[in-house]
Each structure stands twice: as C-alpha cells, then as structure tokens.
Write a protein that holds these residues in place. Structure first.
Motif, PDB file in Angstrom:
ATOM      1  N   THR A 147       1.085  -1.215  -0.201  1.00 19.67           N
ATOM      2  CA  THR A 147       0.193  -0.443   0.098  1.00 19.67           C
ATOM      3  C   THR A 147       1.029   1.044   0.390  1.00 19.67           C
ATOM      4  O   THR A 147       0.443   2.278  -0.298  1.00 19.67           O
ATOM      5  N   ARG A 187     -10.266  -0.953  -2.511  1.00 15.27           N
ATOM      6  CA  ARG A 187      -9.960  -0.955  -3.593  1.00 15.27           C
ATOM      7  C   ARG A 187      -9.890  -0.326  -5.548  1.00 15.27           C
ATOM      8  O   ARG A 187      -9.686  -0.334  -6.627  1.00 15.27           O
ATOM      9  N   ARG A 219      -7.245   2.483   3.827  1.00 12.47           N
ATOM     10  CA  ARG A 219      -6.959   0.581   3.957  1.00 12.47           C
ATOM     11  C   ARG A 219      -5.692   0.723   4.836  1.00 12.47           C
ATOM     12  O   ARG A 219      -5.918  -0.648   5.293  1.00 12.47           O
ATOM     13  N   THR A 277      -4.007  -5.223  -2.980  1.00 13.89           N
ATOM     14  CA  THR A 277      -5.421  -5.862  -2.341  1.00 13.89           C
ATOM     15  C   THR A 277      -5.704  -7.363  -2.837  1.00 13.89           C
ATOM     16  O   THR A 277      -6.093  -8.151  -1.795  1.00 13.89           O
TER      17      THR A 277
END
Length: 390
Positions: free
Chosen positions: A204, A265, A313, A375
């Motif tokens: 990320t 995502r 996230r 993801t």
C-alpha cells in the motif's frame, strides 16, 4: 464533531500552503538571498525530505504523547520554522529553517489524520479523513495562490508570515475546541515498527510512492508542459493551477464519502486508471487551453481521490498502528514529491516537456500493479500484522 474536524483541517491547510507556496515565490527568494533558482529550489526539497524522513520517526517516538499536545506542538514548530525562514538573512540558515518547518508538518499531519479517524465511528471514517485532508487539497487551490499574491504585492517574507499566522490560528482552535485524545499504549520502538513487516502495508505504501511520483512528475514542470496552452502567461498558468487545486478538493471530498460506502480498492483502481488515461492523452490535450482545463481538472480529481482510500486501507489493515502507518504514508507521499524534480527532469530529457505525462504514466501503471498486489494480500490475509504488546 465537524467543528473539531474543521479545526484539524485549518492545520492541514497551513501545512499544505507551506508545502506548495514556496514554488510561487522562488524568484524573489533567489534574488534576495543571492543564489541561483536551482539552489533556491532546494528549499522545497529540504521541506519535503524533512517531512518524509521524520514522519515515521515522530510517529514512533511520540506515541506516548497526548494527541492534542503533539498537534499543538507540530503547529507551533511549523510557525517557528516559517518565521525563521522570513527573518534569517542568508541561504544556509534559511535552508535549515525549512527542515524545521518540515518537522512541524511531520508532527501534525499524520497525527491529525489518525485523530480524525478516532473521533468518528468506523462507518464515517472515510469522510472524516477527507475533511482533514481537504486542508491539503484546498491549499493547492487557495492557500498557495493567495500566498503567491501576497509575495508579489508585498514581499516573499510576508508570505511566510502568512503561513505562520495560519499555523497559530490552527493551534489556538485546537487548544480551545479539540478534546483530549489519549495516547497510544507505551510500547517499544521495535514493536512500533512491526507494521513494516506486513506485506499488505508495504505494498500500500509502495502504491502511494508510485502513484504520487507519477502525478507530481508532471506537476513539477507544469509550466513547460502546458506552455502551448498558456502562451507563456503566468496568469493563465495560475488559473490552470487553481483548476487543478479545485479538482483536487472535489476528488478528495468525493472519495471520502465513497470510501465509507464502497470498497476502497475499487476507488483506488478507478481513480488511478482514469488518471492514467488522462496522462496518456495529455500530449494532445496540453496544446489548447480549453482541453488543458479539462485535462488538469481530471488530473486533480483523480490524483487526490486516491489519497483517502489509501489511508483508510492502512487504518483498516492495522488499527492499532494507525498513527504510525498514516505517518509512513505521509512520508511516502512527500518522498514522491521530493523525487518528482528528478523524475520530471529525466522525463523531459527522454521525451520532451510536452510528452512528460507519458513518463509519469509509467509510474501510474506500476502503482496500479502494486495496489492489485496489496488487494490480493489483504483478501488472503497474508502478511498478518503484528499485534502491539505492552
């Protein structure tokens, strides 16, 4: 709740203005200090690198501080750094003062994001992050242009005083309106850095670096890339940058609401994909003002629409280390900003200024791939975060 978030937004607005306004007053600073434009440009690089390097360090070493104290301290240090920049007489000390301002930004912005997320229920976390980050995107549309006008009408030192006043106003608001926010549990430095072993967080953060390197590779040389559309007019360029900042604000706030309703995502993938298409077309759209306005607006919207879901996230993957991971994401963003001068220069050497977006496009594509890997890891539960232990 929203009054508290807006006070945090004023703080991020002062940080964002400080980040972007120096570019608009570089010639005046260069003449006053008697150094070249390229040397004066290091003022931007030093601020960005100070922010990037110190954000995770500050997050790790001040986790036991009350959040309100850290927020106040960050804005005070930011104000001091800008006052020093305004009053110091020579290049070396002025350069050092930008590192001080970067430290203040590193103390404030990641803490503000984590604090905003803690003030609201999980289903409103995306909007809270967007409200606070609107200070940064709004600074590109209002703060930096206003500071540039102040510099041209008065002097560049007045611009730095303006930023210092913004920081002080933010500090006063936080002191009066923000409730006490407890610190994180007292844990050792090694345990604090445990999230870096989490592959989900690593990819990320890599996504942030790649995407924002691509976005800012073009931004660093926007005057050269769009000179056909602007006709070399600084006023027209300023208007284009205002459109970019307006798009950034729209994208940031819109992504905040979407992040609370949809899977982050898909927001990241959609935003970066549309930005990539926009960049692929820029060698054509940057020829004329009308198409340039559309291209720049889409660029701003999609570029900043990815920031909130990336932060969300990180918090979702490891809530216990939210302050640290948000700090790392801020570091990743500013590493990209500080590197964009080099990548932009390389892109111009390879493809020319009018096709520079194609060089940035490569980083956006790599960012999409990195986000896809993150993801997949999140869905599989790979790279499980290490839980904090007291």
């Amino acid at each position: 709740m929203y009054s508290r978030l807006l006070i945090l937004t004023l703080g991020t607005f002062s940080v964002g203005t400080d980040s972007f306004v120096i570019a608009g007053i570089l010639p005046e600073i260069s003449r006053t200090l008697g150094v070249s434009i390229s040397a004066t440009g290091l003022l931007i690089t030093v601020f960005a690198l100070s922010y990037a390097v110190l954000s995770p360090v500050v997050a790790a070493t001040t986790a036991h501080w009350p959040r309100k104290r850290l927020l106040l301290g960050g804005l005070v240090v930011l104000a001091i750094g800008n006052v020093l920049t305004a009053v110091l007489p020579s290049y070396g000390p002025v350069l050092a003062s930008r590192a001080v301002a970067g430290l203040g930004a590193a103390m404030f912005t990641p803490t503000a994001s984590a604090t905003a997320a803690s003030l609201v229920p999980p289903e409103k976390r995306g909007r809270a992050l967007a409200v606070v980050m609107a200070g940064l995107s709004g600074a590109t549309a209002l703060g930096a242009p206003l500071g540039t006008v102040i510099g041209s009408e008065v002097n560049w030192q007045a611009t730095l005083w303006f930023v210092a006043v913004l920081a002080v106003l933010g500090a006063v608001g936080i002191g009066v309106l923000l409730p006490a926010v407890p610190p994180a549990p007292a844990i050792g430095l090694r345990r604090r850095m445990a999230p870096l072993k989490d592959a989900r967080i690593g990819f990320t953060l890599l996504t942030t670096v790649l995407v924002f390197t691509g976005l800012y590779t073009n931004y660093s040389f926007v005057a050269e890339s769009y000179d056909r559309a602007t006709g070399g007019s600084g006023t027209v360029l300023a208007a284009l940058l205002f459109v970019w900042g307006l798009g950034a604000t729209v994208g940031n706030l819109g992504a905040g609401r979407l992040t609370d309703k949809a899977d982050p995502r898909w927001i990241i993938a959609t935003a970066v994909t549309v930005a990539a298409v926009d960049f692929a077309l820029m060698p054509l759209t940057n020829r004329h003002l009308a198409t340039a306005v559309v291209a720049v607006f889409v660029w701003g919207v999609c570029g900043w629409a990815s920031l909130v879901p990336l932060q969300h996230r990180l918090i979702t993957v490891n809530p216990a280390h939210a302050t640290l991971t948000i700090g790392l994401n801020a570091a990743a963003t500013y590493l990209a900003v500080s590197a964009s001068g080099l990548t932009g220069a390389a892109g111009i050497a390879l493809l020319g200024a009018h096709r520079l977006s194609l060089f940035g496009l490569g980083f956006l594509v790599l960012g999409l791939l990195s986000s896809a890997v993150a993801t997949r890891l999140i869905r599989r539960g790979a790279g499980r975060a290490v839980a904090p232990q007291t």
